[in-house]
Design an enzyme around this catalytic site. Structure first.
Site, mmCIF file in Angstrom:
data_model
loop_
_atom_site.group_PDB
_atom_site.id
_atom_site.type_symbol
_atom_site.label_atom_id
_atom_site.label_comp_id
_atom_site.label_asym_id
_atom_site.label_seq_id
_atom_site.Cartn_x
_atom_site.Cartn_y
_atom_site.Cartn_z
ATOM 1 N N ASP A 202 0.874 -1.184 0.000
ATOM 2 C CA ASP A 202 0.000 0.000 0.000
ATOM 3 C C ASP A 202 0.904 1.226 0.000
ATOM 4 O O ASP A 202 2.116 1.132 0.232
ATOM 5 C CB ASP A 202 -0.908 0.002 1.244
ATOM 6 C CG ASP A 202 -1.863 1.201 1.268
ATOM 7 O OD1 ASP A 202 -2.297 1.657 0.193
ATOM 8 O OD2 ASP A 202 -2.164 1.693 2.369
ATOM 9 N N SER A 203 0.284 2.394 -0.227
ATOM 10 C CA SER A 203 1.048 3.640 -0.113
ATOM 11 C C SER A 203 1.517 3.865 1.315
ATOM 12 O O SER A 203 2.525 4.528 1.543
ATOM 13 C CB SER A 203 0.170 4.824 -0.530
ATOM 14 O OG SER A 203 -0.955 4.911 0.337
ATOM 15 N N CYS B 200 -4.451 -1.496 -1.931
ATOM 16 C CA CYS B 200 -4.604 -0.059 -2.114
ATOM 17 C C CYS B 200 -5.544 0.150 -3.299
ATOM 18 O O CYS B 200 -5.226 -0.273 -4.416
ATOM 19 C CB CYS B 200 -3.234 0.549 -2.420
ATOM 20 S SG CYS B 200 -3.282 2.314 -2.806
ATOM 21 N N ASN B 201 -6.706 0.746 -3.032
ATOM 22 C CA ASN B 201 -7.654 0.982 -4.125
ATOM 23 C C ASN B 201 -7.090 1.948 -5.160
ATOM 24 O O ASN B 201 -7.346 1.820 -6.355
ATOM 25 C CB ASN B 201 -8.955 1.555 -3.582
ATOM 26 C CG ASN B 201 -9.730 0.543 -2.789
ATOM 27 O OD1 ASN B 201 -9.406 0.274 -1.630
ATOM 28 N ND2 ASN B 201 -10.734 -0.039 -3.402
ATOM 29 N N THR B 202 -6.346 2.929 -4.689
ATOM 30 C CA THR B 202 -5.820 3.955 -5.586
ATOM 31 C C THR B 202 -4.840 3.332 -6.582
ATOM 32 O O THR B 202 -4.957 3.531 -7.797
ATOM 33 C CB THR B 202 -5.122 5.064 -4.767
ATOM 34 O OG1 THR B 202 -6.029 5.526 -3.769
ATOM 35 C CG2 THR B 202 -4.694 6.206 -5.648
ATOM 36 N N CYS C 195 -11.124 2.705 0.107
ATOM 37 C CA CYS C 195 -9.731 3.085 0.372
ATOM 38 C C CYS C 195 -9.362 2.313 1.618
ATOM 39 O O CYS C 195 -10.099 2.360 2.623
ATOM 40 C CB CYS C 195 -9.604 4.586 0.626
ATOM 41 S SG CYS C 195 -7.967 5.069 1.254
ATOM 42 N N TYR D 127 -1.106 8.684 -2.049
ATOM 43 C CA TYR D 127 -1.204 8.578 -3.501
ATOM 44 C C TYR D 127 -2.436 9.303 -4.056
ATOM 45 O O TYR D 127 -2.466 9.654 -5.238
ATOM 46 C CB TYR D 127 -1.387 7.101 -3.903
ATOM 47 C CG TYR D 127 -0.159 6.231 -3.899
ATOM 48 C CD1 TYR D 127 1.099 6.700 -3.554
ATOM 49 C CD2 TYR D 127 -0.283 4.884 -4.266
ATOM 50 C CE1 TYR D 127 2.202 5.850 -3.562
ATOM 51 C CE2 TYR D 127 0.809 4.042 -4.288
ATOM 52 C CZ TYR D 127 2.048 4.522 -3.929
ATOM 53 O OH TYR D 127 3.124 3.681 -3.962
ATOM 54 N N GLY D 128 -3.444 9.435 -3.216
ATOM 55 C CA GLY D 128 -4.798 9.733 -3.683
ATOM 56 C C GLY D 128 -4.977 11.032 -4.430
ATOM 57 O O GLY D 128 -5.976 11.212 -5.119
ATOM 58 N N HIS E 131 -7.206 2.680 3.823
ATOM 59 C CA HIS E 131 -7.006 3.485 5.036
ATOM 60 C C HIS E 131 -8.311 3.652 5.822
ATOM 61 O O HIS E 131 -8.294 3.773 7.049
ATOM 62 C CB HIS E 131 -6.478 4.874 4.673
ATOM 63 C CG HIS E 131 -5.001 4.929 4.405
ATOM 64 N ND1 HIS E 131 -4.434 4.427 3.262
ATOM 65 C CD2 HIS E 131 -3.977 5.449 5.134
ATOM 66 C CE1 HIS E 131 -3.119 4.634 3.294
ATOM 67 N NE2 HIS E 131 -2.825 5.250 4.419
HETATM 68 N N1 DGL Z 1 -4.749 3.088 0.913
HETATM 69 C C1 DGL Z 1 -5.034 3.734 -0.289
HETATM 70 C C2 DGL Z 1 -6.246 3.297 -1.010
HETATM 71 O O1 DGL Z 1 -6.730 2.231 -0.736
HETATM 72 C C3 DGL Z 1 -4.304 4.937 -0.734
HETATM 73 C C4 DGL Z 1 -4.482 6.158 0.069
HETATM 74 C C5 DGL Z 1 -3.555 7.236 -0.412
HETATM 75 O O2 DGL Z 1 -2.357 6.985 -0.421
HETATM 76 O O3 DGL Z 1 -4.044 8.294 -0.772
HETATM 77 O O4 DGL Z 1 -6.745 3.980 -1.859
#
Ligand code: DGL
Length: 248
Positions: free
Chosen positions: A6-7, A69-71, A177, A38-39, A179
């Site tokens: 993940d990020s 990580c969805n992003t 996400c 990352y978002g 997080h």
């Molecule tokens: N955990 C992340 C996700 O699932 C990324 C969050 C981020 O880095 O902005 O999208």
């Protein structure tokens, strides 16, 4: 060995589910905190970071990789699968179960801004949510807040975001996400008992059990491209585990 990426700390919520289902697997977690969050970056940047990160996990012995990580999944999953030959499990917004669960026909998807760009989200809505209103709701700043201190102090921001959604009749909220898993209890509390909160972490972990070897010593190692001391403290805050993270 199963690599989980993940990020930052969000994928720890998926790691926790994988560990629950595969107690003997060896897990290697990589947080790309030098580039997090990352978002709010561009798709091209996230794709580049993801490729480097997966390369690191494979170089360290991962034979299955979970993009927790969805992003990164929205920006890069197809690309990653074309570059690497190991099986790669990704995340996608749980639009299908949400469409099945809603009674009001109104669903909100909470995610980073990047997750709604590109084709993945629109494609899921087109395939699985005919006749349902699916509201994309970006939450800029939330992933960074989870990195720093949430769930402590999350309630006011969460309430502010959810108020208009709930007022419009949303009865199903998708956490898209990783997080946000760490504030799922706050979201559920603010939303109230009539609203379903869908967190796909456990479903993704089940998917991992279908392809990864369950054998190993049950070890978990944590790597970050950022500060390993800070990362160790975050792991203790969010998972309640005392570990020593290393620099990737
Ligand atoms: N955990 C992340 C996700 O699932 C990324 C969050 C981020 O880095 O902005 O999208």
């Amino acid at each position: 060995m199963i690599g989980v990426y993940d990020s930052g700390v969000g994928g720890l919520s998926v790691l926790r589910e994988v560990r629950r289902l595969l107690p003997e697997a060896d897990l290697l977690y990589l947080a790309d905190q030098a580039h997090a969050p990352y978002g709010e970056r561009s798709i091209a940047e996230v794709r580049r970071f993801a490729e480097t990160a997966i390369g690191t996990l494979i170089a360290r012995g991962a034979t299955t990789v979970v993009v927790a990580c969805n992003t990164a999944s929205a920006a890069a999953l197809g690309h990653l699968r074309s570059v690497f030959s190991v099986p790669i499990v990704g995340m996608e917004p749980a639009v299908k179960p949400a469409a099945a669960a809603t009674r009001t026909g109104r669903v909100a998807v909470l995610a980073t801004p990047v997750t709604f760009q590109g084709a993945v989200f629109d494609d899921l809505v087109g395939r699985f949510a005919a006749g349902i209103t699916v509201i994309p709701h970006p939450c800029p700043g939330w992933a960074a807040a989870v990195e720093d201190r949430w769930p402590d102090g999350a309630e006011a921001a969460v309430a502010e975001h959810l108020r208009p959604l709930l007022a419009s009749g949303v009865d199903t909220i998708v956490l898209a996400c990783t997080h946000y898993s760490f504030i799922a209890a706050v979201i559920a509390e603010v939303a109230g008992p009539e609203v379903a909160v869908i967190d796909p972490g456990a479903a993704v972990a089940r998917q991992v059990t279908r392809i990864a070897s369950p054998d190993g010593q049950g070890t978990t190692r944590y790597l970050t491209t950022g500060d390993p001391v800070r990362f160790s403290q975050q792991i203790e805050r969010l998972l309640g585990e005392r570990v020593v993270a290393a620099k990737a």
